[in-house]
Scaffold this motif. Structure first.
Motif, PDB file in Angstrom:
ATOM      1  N   GLY A  38      -6.961 148.732  47.837  1.00  0.00           N
ATOM      2  CA  GLY A  38      -5.824 149.190  46.784  1.00  0.00           C
ATOM      3  C   GLY A  38      -5.226 147.752  46.175  1.00  0.00           C
ATOM      4  O   GLY A  38      -5.124 147.851  45.031  1.00  0.00           O
ATOM      5  N   LEU A  39      -5.207 146.867  47.085  1.00  0.00           N
ATOM      6  CA  LEU A  39      -4.733 145.675  46.464  1.00  0.00           C
ATOM      7  C   LEU A  39      -5.615 144.876  45.380  1.00  0.00           C
ATOM      8  O   LEU A  39      -5.397 144.510  44.559  1.00  0.00           O
ATOM      9  CB  LEU A  39      -4.555 144.503  47.745  1.00  0.00           C
ATOM     10  N   VAL A  86      -5.208 146.759  42.296  1.00  0.00           N
ATOM     11  CA  VAL A  86      -4.036 146.273  41.758  1.00  0.00           C
ATOM     12  C   VAL A  86      -4.060 144.904  40.947  1.00  0.00           C
ATOM     13  O   VAL A  86      -3.629 144.622  39.839  1.00  0.00           O
ATOM     14  CB  VAL A  86      -2.694 146.308  42.586  1.00  0.00           C
ATOM     15  N   ASP A 120      -7.046 144.043  40.059  1.00  0.00           N
ATOM     16  CA  ASP A 120      -8.111 143.918  39.243  1.00  0.00           C
ATOM     17  C   ASP A 120      -9.242 142.967  39.520  1.00  0.00           C
ATOM     18  O   ASP A 120      -9.703 142.017  38.715  1.00  0.00           O
ATOM     19  CB  ASP A 120      -7.879 143.713  37.550  1.00  0.00           C
TER      20      ASP A 120
END
Length: 304
Positions: A58-59, A62, A64
């Motif tokens: 997920g990080l 975020v 990219d």
């Protein structure tokens, strides 16, 4: 104007990272003890990496984060060696009855193996003082875990699992230093964790042990190993490896059995044996001797 960094700043940062590595790496053995009270080893490892991969993935979305195929293959190979084969060998060996002290002693051969290979492969030479320090460290580790040797009752082939894990960690350490990837430790850790999640989910599923227990103690153990061991321990490992080299990061791992002993005393009330304190002292002296720079020029950290 060129900005200069005082040598003491680099030394302090290296000491802090090394201390974090020892404390957080050793926390993984405590987390394994906590988690395997509620579930088999592969169940704990599968959910440890599923949770860690979800958070890091997920990080990465975020931020990219983008990687080319070559970088993915390299970090995936490192994850297979450093996380999957090392942890799989060590934890499965303990689950089959190999004593934790014996496992720690087997793992303690890793700095000697890395030091022997780092010279011809990486140019990280170990002088006479360093070799004496490595030998002292091994003696100290042996004293710390002496009370655990000979117990257990595991089949002979189970002892090959931590041996294989130790060799895999050594190979991964040398490969990472040889490749010197340009990606950040966070990026490397993310790819390695995703690879490990797939590996251990497949392993647990094949044995019909993927379903987690409902006991909240299991999830407390998962939180422990995700935060302290996966993020903290492996993050510090990659940081020290890239800053200071393969020999230094491996030598610091000598201090994890004594640190684990202190963790076990604080968490479970397991009193150390009579040889433990002399072993800790000898181990610390050996590590200090092995890591002490030979001259002022050696104090500069090795950077990719």
């Amino acid at each position: 104007m060129e900005r200069r960094t005082h040598p003491a700043a680099g030394t302090t940062a290296g000491t802090t990272a090394g201390t974090a590595l020892v404390v957080l790496w050793s926390s993984g053995f405590i987390g394994a003890e906590l988690g395997t009270r509620y579930a088999p080893a592969d169940t704990l490892l599968a959910w440890r990496y599923v949770v860690a991969a979800a958070l890091l993935g997920g990080l990465a979305v975020v931020l990219d984060t983008r990687l080319g195929p070559r970088a993915l293959v390299r970090h995936g190979a490192l994850g297979l060696l450093i996380q999957c084969l090392y942890l799989g060998g060590v934890v499965t060996g303990v689950a089959l009855g190999v004593p934790a002290g014996t496992t720690a002693l087997i793992a303690a051969v890793q700095p000697l193996l890395v030091a022997a290979a780092a010279g011809p492969l990486l140019g990280e030479r170990t002088g006479a003082r360093g070799r004496v320090g490595l030998a002292l460290g091994l003696v100290g580790v042996g004293l710390v875990v002496a009370g655990d040797l000979g117990s257990g009752g595991a089949p002979w082939w189970a002892f090959l699992l931590p041996v294989g894990g130790m060799i895999a960690l050594s190979a991964g350490t040398l490969l990472e230093r040889w490749w010197r990837p340009s990606e950040t430790p966070l990026t490397s850790l993310t790819v390695q964790t995703v690879v490990a999640a797939g590996f251990f989910v497949a392993l647990a599923s094949a044995g019909g042990r993927l379903a987690p227990p409902a006991d909240p103690g299991f999830w407390w153990a998962v939180a422990w190993v995700v935060l302290l061991s996966s993020f903290g321990g492996y993050g510090a490992y990659l940081l020290v490896l890239r800053r200071s080299g393969a020999v230094r990061v491996s030598t610091l791992l000598y201090l994890t059995p004594p640190a684990t002993m202190l963790w076990a005393y604080a968490m479970f009330g397991e009193a150390p044996g009579p040889l433990a304190l002399p072993g800790v002292a000898i181990c610390a002296a050996g590590v200090a001797l092995a890591l002490r720079p030979a001259s002022d020029t050696a104090r500069a950290p090795v950077t990719p």
